[in-house]
Design an enzyme around this catalytic site. Structure first.
Site, short mmCIF file in Angstrom:
data_model
loop_
_atom_site.label_atom_id
_atom_site.label_comp_id
_atom_site.label_asym_id
_atom_site.label_seq_id
_atom_site.Cartn_x
_atom_site.Cartn_y
_atom_site.Cartn_z
CD GLN A 15 -19.32 74.43 -30.86
OE1 GLN A 15 -19.47 75.33 -30.04
NE2 GLN A 15 -19.71 73.19 -30.61
N GLY A 28 -20.59 68.84 -36.09
CA GLY A 28 -21.63 69.34 -37.00
C GLY A 28 -22.37 68.12 -37.55
CB ALA A 29 -25.97 67.28 -37.62
CG ASP A 51 -26.94 69.38 -33.80
OD1 ASP A 51 -25.83 69.05 -34.22
OD2 ASP A 51 -27.21 70.54 -33.44
O1 MRU Z 1 -21.56 70.07 -31.00
P1 MRU Z 1 -21.42 70.39 -32.46
O2 MRU Z 1 -20.42 71.43 -32.79
O3 MRU Z 1 -21.30 69.13 -33.30
O4 MRU Z 1 -22.84 71.02 -32.73
C1 MRU Z 1 -23.49 70.87 -33.86
C2 MRU Z 1 -23.59 72.14 -34.52
O5 MRU Z 1 -22.66 72.56 -35.18
C3 MRU Z 1 -24.78 72.94 -34.41
O6 MRU Z 1 -25.67 72.59 -33.46
C4 MRU Z 1 -25.33 73.17 -35.78
O7 MRU Z 1 -26.09 74.29 -35.75
C5 MRU Z 1 -26.05 72.01 -36.38
S1 MRU Z 1 -25.07 71.11 -37.49
C6 MRU Z 1 -25.24 71.94 -39.01
#
Ligand code: MRU
Length: 364
Positions: free
Chosen positions: A200, A54-55, A241
């Site tokens: 996720q 998650g970013a 992200d």
């Molecule tokens: O690959 P991840 O699980 O790190 O992906 C990021 C995310 O959780 C999503 O893309 C999300 O919508 C953005 S982060 C709030």
């Protein structure tokens, strides 16, 4: 947010004031496990292997990774090494670069003897700031949501991936308005895209909504368009992200398809984002955002709980079939109804973003 009545964040400092502790998200929803990060390399591995993901949380973990590096060796050489090692851990979420740039700029000005304490202090500030930002995204998102007229007895949201508190330090981005709506008594239900290949949505979003008591239903990734055609979705809300200065939204793979379906069905499509997820240096999301390609094994192997409670991993592809696994896609700004930030909601465009962040205007 609370887990079985106990308040948690996703990342915090341990009792020795050096070790960093995180919830291991690869173990959810079947086991709740806390991991210790004792060195910068542990933080790098946690980000790369998605123990934390998650970013916004990736940014916070990178900040603490820098602090762990400074605790081991506050030299200029280590500062440079920690920056490049952590930056390479995942390519798409811009919060990673944002946090590392912030830490490096501050620490490089300080004498080596002051760097450890300053790094831990700043990492803690970034965490507190993220929690407050997400709370405010929730307030602004709630104001948007209150304007919508539910087609049924309750408001039906659809979300993709996990942009809840597990993706941030607390509250979440896309899910913050949903938590606030639920907390304020608005009847709300969430369609949760399972979000293949890492699930996720099914593993994390469903878990955290369930722990908070928010009504939700997990759906196959392919079901959203059908539900929108049937009038069963009042709005979509996702995280990001990396969002460009023109408002193109990079998010978990599959987001673009939901935005297309939402557009075709007149369903509002919102994006919740904190300012560190905006990349002011780029305009065109397709051209300029590096899309992470992850292992084909994430596609070919499924893991889940077996009948006896044990966690199993199984192969689902025929032997020899290749698989490709791009982890993110870009939704063009024209498909986004509004961006919801800690400063309020705006159009997904450069003018919209600059109305909230005038300090980012380019000098004429
Ligand atoms: O690959 P991840 O699980 O790190 O992906 C990021 C995310 O959780 C999503 O893309 C999300 O919508 C953005 S982060 C709030």
């Amino acid at each position: 947010m609370k887990v079985d009545g106990k308040p948690y964040r996703t990342i915090w400092l341990g009792a020795d004031s050096t070790t960093v502790q995180v919830i291991d998200q690869t173990m959810l929803p079947h086991r709740f496990v806390i991991r210790d990060l004792r060195a910068m390399e542990d933080a790098e591995r946690a980000i790369r292997t998605m123990i934390v993901r998650g970013a916004p949380l990736i940014g916070a973990a990178a900040a603490y990774g820098m602090a762990l590096a400074m605790a081991a060796d506050p030299s200029d050489a280590m500062l440079a090494r920690a920056y490049s090692v952590l930056l390479a851990s995942r390519p798409t979420a811009v919060n990673l670069r944002w946090a590392l740039d912030d830490l490096r700029a501050r620490l490089s000005l300080l004498p080596q003897g002051d760097r450890r304490e300053a790094a831990y202090r700043r990492a803690a500030e970034i965490c507190d700031e993220d929690a407050e930002i997400c709370r405010r995204i929730g307030e602004h998102g709630l104001a948007e949501v209150k304007r919508l007229k539910p087609r049924g007895e309750r408001l039906n949201a659809l979300t993709h991936c996990n942009a809840g508190w597990l993706a941030t330090v607390d509250w979440g981005t896309a899910l913050a308005p949903i938590y606030q709506a639920h907390n304020s008594g608005i009847p709300i239900h969430v369609w949760v895209d399972e979000t293949r290949p890492r699930n996720q949505g099914a593993s994390l979003t469903a878990w955290e909504l369930g722990k908070h008591g928010v009504p939700h239903t997990v759906i196959a990734d392919n079901a959203g368009g059908h539900l929108m055609q049937r009038g069963k979705v009042d709005f979509c809300i996702v995280g990001t992200d990396r969002t460009t200065r023109r408002g193109d939204v990079c998010n978990k793979i599959g987001t673009y398809l939901k935005a297309l379906a939402a557009h075709d069905n007149g369903v509002p499509f919102y994006v919740g984002l904190p300012y560190p997820s905006i990349d002011w240096t780029i305009e065109d999301g397709h051209r300029d955002i590096p899309i992470e390609e992850r292992s084909a094994a994430e596609l070919s192997r499924l893991s889940g709980r077996g009948e006896n409670g044990e966690v199993l991993s199984i192969d689902i592809l025929p032997e020899g079939s290749p698989a490709a696994n791009p982890a993110f896609d870009v939704t063009p700004a024209r498909l986004v109804t509004a961006l919801i930030t800690e400063r309020g909601a705006c159009a997904a465009s450069e003018a919209g973003l600059l109305s909230l962040y005038p300090e980012q205007a380019r000098a004429a």
